[in-house]
Design an enzyme around this catalytic site. Structure first.
Site, PDB file in Angstrom:
ATOM      1  N   ILE A 205       0.824  -1.226   0.000  1.00 45.32           N
ATOM      2  CA  ILE A 205       0.000   0.000   0.000  1.00 45.32           C
ATOM      3  C   ILE A 205       0.855   1.272   0.000  1.00 45.32           C
ATOM      4  O   ILE A 205       0.411   2.318  -0.473  1.00 45.32           O
ATOM      5  CB  ILE A 205      -0.988  -0.020   1.190  1.00 45.32           C
ATOM      6  CG1 ILE A 205      -2.163   0.938   0.934  1.00 45.32           C
ATOM      7  CG2 ILE A 205      -0.301   0.282   2.508  1.00 45.32           C
ATOM      8  CD1 ILE A 205      -3.336   0.745   1.874  1.00 45.32           C
TER       9      ILE A 205
ATOM     10  N   ASN B  32      -2.876   1.705  15.706  1.00 47.32           N
ATOM     11  CA  ASN B  32      -3.368   1.343  17.046  1.00 47.32           C
ATOM     12  C   ASN B  32      -3.782   2.624  17.771  1.00 47.32           C
ATOM     13  O   ASN B  32      -3.606   3.723  17.247  1.00 47.32           O
ATOM     14  CB  ASN B  32      -2.297   0.557  17.823  1.00 47.32           C
ATOM     15  CG  ASN B  32      -1.021   1.340  17.965  1.00 47.32           C
ATOM     16  OD1 ASN B  32      -1.016   2.446  18.501  1.00 47.32           O
ATOM     17  ND2 ASN B  32       0.085   0.798  17.466  1.00 47.32           N
TER      18      ASN B  32
ATOM     19  N   GLY C 131       3.560  -4.418  11.072  1.00 41.98           N
ATOM     20  CA  GLY C 131       2.639  -4.617   9.949  1.00 41.98           C
ATOM     21  C   GLY C 131       2.588  -3.443   8.990  1.00 41.98           C
ATOM     22  O   GLY C 131       3.600  -2.791   8.710  1.00 41.98           O
ATOM     23  N   VAL C 132       1.395  -3.138   8.538  1.00 45.09           N
ATOM     24  CA  VAL C 132       1.233  -2.072   7.547  1.00 45.09           C
ATOM     25  C   VAL C 132       1.551  -0.707   8.181  1.00 45.09           C
ATOM     26  O   VAL C 132       2.081   0.189   7.501  1.00 45.09           O
ATOM     27  CB  VAL C 132      -0.192  -2.137   6.916  1.00 45.09           C
ATOM     28  CG1 VAL C 132      -1.284  -1.733   7.869  1.00 45.09           C
ATOM     29  CG2 VAL C 132      -0.248  -1.302   5.654  1.00 45.09           C
ATOM     30  N   ASP C 133       1.276  -0.560   9.459  1.00 43.11           N
ATOM     31  CA  ASP C 133       1.585   0.678  10.192  1.00 43.11           C
ATOM     32  C   ASP C 133       3.099   0.961  10.134  1.00 43.11           C
ATOM     33  O   ASP C 133       3.531   2.081   9.788  1.00 43.11           O
ATOM     34  CB  ASP C 133       1.112   0.489  11.644  1.00 43.11           C
ATOM     35  CG  ASP C 133       1.054   1.770  12.448  1.00 43.11           C
ATOM     36  OD1 ASP C 133       1.295   2.839  11.887  1.00 43.11           O
ATOM     37  OD2 ASP C 133       0.762   1.675  13.662  1.00 43.11           O
TER      38      ASP C 133
ATOM     39  N   SER D 145      -7.352  -4.916  10.532  1.00 41.93           N
ATOM     40  CA  SER D 145      -7.559  -5.852  11.675  1.00 41.93           C
ATOM     41  C   SER D 145      -7.232  -7.320  11.393  1.00 41.93           C
ATOM     42  O   SER D 145      -7.334  -8.133  12.308  1.00 41.93           O
ATOM     43  CB  SER D 145      -8.997  -5.790  12.220  1.00 41.93           C
ATOM     44  OG  SER D 145      -9.144  -4.708  13.099  1.00 41.93           O
ATOM     45  N   THR D 146      -6.887  -7.686  10.161  1.00 39.09           N
ATOM     46  CA  THR D 146      -6.736  -9.131   9.873  1.00 39.09           C
ATOM     47  C   THR D 146      -5.306  -9.635  10.044  1.00 39.09           C
ATOM     48  O   THR D 146      -5.023 -10.792   9.727  1.00 39.09           O
ATOM     49  CB  THR D 146      -7.244  -9.489   8.458  1.00 39.09           C
ATOM     50  OG1 THR D 146      -6.384  -8.900   7.477  1.00 39.09           O
ATOM     51  CG2 THR D 146      -8.674  -9.028   8.246  1.00 39.09           C
ATOM     52  N   GLY D 147      -4.413  -8.783  10.535  1.00 35.82           N
ATOM     53  CA  GLY D 147      -3.043  -9.211  10.814  1.00 35.82           C
ATOM     54  C   GLY D 147      -2.865  -9.420  12.303  1.00 35.82           C
ATOM     55  O   GLY D 147      -3.437 -10.335  12.894  1.00 35.82           O
TER      56      GLY D 147
ATOM     57  N   TYR E 212      -4.194  -8.056  14.722  1.00 33.27           N
ATOM     58  CA  TYR E 212      -5.451  -8.008  15.489  1.00 33.27           C
ATOM     59  C   TYR E 212      -6.347  -9.230  15.263  1.00 33.27           C
ATOM     60  O   TYR E 212      -7.433  -9.308  15.854  1.00 33.27           O
ATOM     61  CB  TYR E 212      -6.193  -6.697  15.217  1.00 33.27           C
ATOM     62  CG  TYR E 212      -5.591  -5.496  15.939  1.00 33.27           C
ATOM     63  CD1 TYR E 212      -4.510  -5.636  16.816  1.00 33.27           C
ATOM     64  CD2 TYR E 212      -6.108  -4.218  15.744  1.00 33.27           C
ATOM     65  CE1 TYR E 212      -3.969  -4.529  17.472  1.00 33.27           C
ATOM     66  CE2 TYR E 212      -5.567  -3.110  16.409  1.00 33.27           C
ATOM     67  CZ  TYR E 212      -4.495  -3.273  17.267  1.00 33.27           C
ATOM     68  OH  TYR E 212      -3.967  -2.180  17.914  1.00 33.27           O
TER      69      TYR E 212
HETATM   70  N1  AR6 Z   1       0.752  -3.098   2.308  1.00 29.90           N
HETATM   71  C1  AR6 Z   1      -0.483  -3.640   2.379  1.00 29.90           C
HETATM   72  N2  AR6 Z   1      -0.854  -4.496   3.353  1.00 29.90           N
HETATM   73  C2  AR6 Z   1       0.054  -4.816   4.296  1.00 29.90           C
HETATM   74  C3  AR6 Z   1       1.371  -4.284   4.306  1.00 29.90           C
HETATM   75  C4  AR6 Z   1       1.708  -3.380   3.249  1.00 29.90           C
HETATM   76  N3  AR6 Z   1       2.917  -2.820   3.153  1.00 29.90           N
HETATM   77  N4  AR6 Z   1       2.044  -4.802   5.374  1.00 29.90           N
HETATM   78  C5  AR6 Z   1       1.183  -5.634   6.009  1.00 29.90           C
HETATM   79  N5  AR6 Z   1       0.003  -5.656   5.362  1.00 29.90           N
HETATM   80  P1  AR6 Z   1      -1.619  -5.497  10.409  1.00 29.90           P
HETATM   81  P2  AR6 Z   1      -3.984  -5.021  12.132  1.00 29.90           P
HETATM   82  C6  AR6 Z   1      -1.228  -6.413   5.661  1.00 29.90           C
HETATM   83  O1  AR6 Z   1      -1.060  -6.437  11.401  1.00 29.90           O
HETATM   84  O2  AR6 Z   1      -4.360  -6.462  12.117  1.00 29.90           O
HETATM   85  C7  AR6 Z   1       0.329  -2.769  13.997  1.00 29.90           C
HETATM   86  O3  AR6 Z   1       1.417  -3.074  14.825  1.00 29.90           O
HETATM   87  C8  AR6 Z   1      -1.129  -7.632   6.551  1.00 29.90           C
HETATM   88  O4  AR6 Z   1      -0.612  -8.746   5.833  1.00 29.90           O
HETATM   89  O5  AR6 Z   1      -0.716  -4.523   9.763  1.00 29.90           O
HETATM   90  O6  AR6 Z   1      -5.071  -3.983  11.942  1.00 29.90           O
HETATM   91  C9  AR6 Z   1      -0.455  -1.555  14.477  1.00 29.90           C
HETATM   92  O7  AR6 Z   1       0.364  -0.613  15.092  1.00 29.90           O
HETATM   93  C10 AR6 Z   1      -2.603  -7.830   6.911  1.00 29.90           C
HETATM   94  O8  AR6 Z   1      -3.289  -8.497   5.845  1.00 29.90           O
HETATM   95  O9  AR6 Z   1      -2.846  -4.618  11.060  1.00 29.90           O
HETATM   96  C11 AR6 Z   1      -1.430  -2.160  15.444  1.00 29.90           C
HETATM   97  O10 AR6 Z   1      -0.842  -2.337  16.717  1.00 29.90           O
HETATM   98  C12 AR6 Z   1      -3.124  -6.379   7.002  1.00 29.90           C
HETATM   99  O11 AR6 Z   1      -2.123  -5.576   6.368  1.00 29.90           O
HETATM  100  C13 AR6 Z   1      -1.741  -3.520  14.842  1.00 29.90           C
HETATM  101  O12 AR6 Z   1      -0.604  -3.865  14.051  1.00 29.90           O
HETATM  102  C14 AR6 Z   1      -3.334  -5.879   8.417  1.00 29.90           C
HETATM  103  O13 AR6 Z   1      -2.337  -6.386   9.297  1.00 29.90           O
HETATM  104  C15 AR6 Z   1      -2.946  -3.477  13.935  1.00 29.90           C
HETATM  105  O14 AR6 Z   1      -3.265  -4.776  13.529  1.00 29.90           O
END
Ligand code: AR6
Length: 173
Positions: free
Chosen positions: A11, A24, A32-34, A117-119, A121
């Site tokens: 993204i 968060n 993750g994406v953050d 939320s699918t990573g 969380y």
């Molecule tokens: N581009 C697109 N999608 C991505 C990328 C990217 N570069 N990197 C990961 N994903 P998550 P959550 C996907 O864990 O579940 C953080 O530490 C990943 O494979 O990023 O909402 C925050 O600070 C998954 O499918 O987010 C919070 O503490 C999706 O993004 C917590 O994680 C979401 O996974 C939020 O958890």
């Protein structure tokens, strides 16, 4: 629904007006994406986030995009999955609604969402995909400002879940 497109990729590379961050409650970065968004945007993003005072679950706040191709980042906080009995579905729906509302308020025409939320969380991806697609489709039906919404899935399993959810909605299901 040609205003919604599901793609697989990173993204942080999206050249949309805004990208959405799955953040968060602190809005001070994470994994993750953050983590990927903060790394690509550079330190200006964290500096601006520090002034926001966090964000409630289901809410959304906007910043500039700094070194990202996107002009804005909309930070939303998805629910942690606790088995579906603590309002997770409604909170996830709010993430999409509030992010899109904020986008319209800022004149954003193109926006990219990750799979919120699918990573970390742990929200089940098929269920999250149905909620996400339903909320985006309903929003676009009542809005003429947003031209294109991308859902950017990091892996094949996630992409397939969103494709299936979109197909089912298009069939009227
Ligand atoms: N581009 C697109 N999608 C991505 C990328 C990217 N570069 N990197 C990961 N994903 P998550 P959550 C996907 O864990 O579940 C953080 O530490 C990943 O494979 O990023 O909402 C925050 O600070 C998954 O499918 O987010 C919070 O503490 C999706 O993004 C917590 O994680 C979401 O996974 C939020 O958890």
């Amino acid at each position: 629904m040609d205003r919604i497109e599901i793609v697989q990729g990173d993204i942080t590379k999206m050249e949309t007006d805004a990208i959405v961050n799955a953040a968060n409650n602190t809005l001070l970065g994470g994994g993750g994406v953050d983590g990927a968004i903060h790394r690509a945007a550079g330190p200006g993003l964290l500096e601006e986030c520090r002034k926001l005072g966090g964000c409630e679950t289901g809410g959304a706040k906007i910043t500039k995009g700094y070194n990202l191709p996107a002009k804005y980042v909309i930070h939303t906080v998805g629910p942690v999955w606790h088995g579906g009995v603590t309002g997770e579905d409604e909170l996830l729906a709010s993430c999409y609604k509030n992010s899109l509302k904020l986008a319209v308020e800022h004149g954003i025409k193109t926006i990219a969402f990750p799979s919120i939320s699918t990573g970390a969380y742990r929200f089940p991806v098929d269920r999250a995909a149905r909620i996400a697609v339903r909320e985006i489709v309903n929003f676009l039906k009542n809005d003429g400002n947003i031209e294109k919404v991308y859902i950017v899935c990091f892996d094949k399993r996630t992409r397939e879940a969103y494709e299936k959810a979109l197909e089912e909605i298009e069939k009227g299901g």
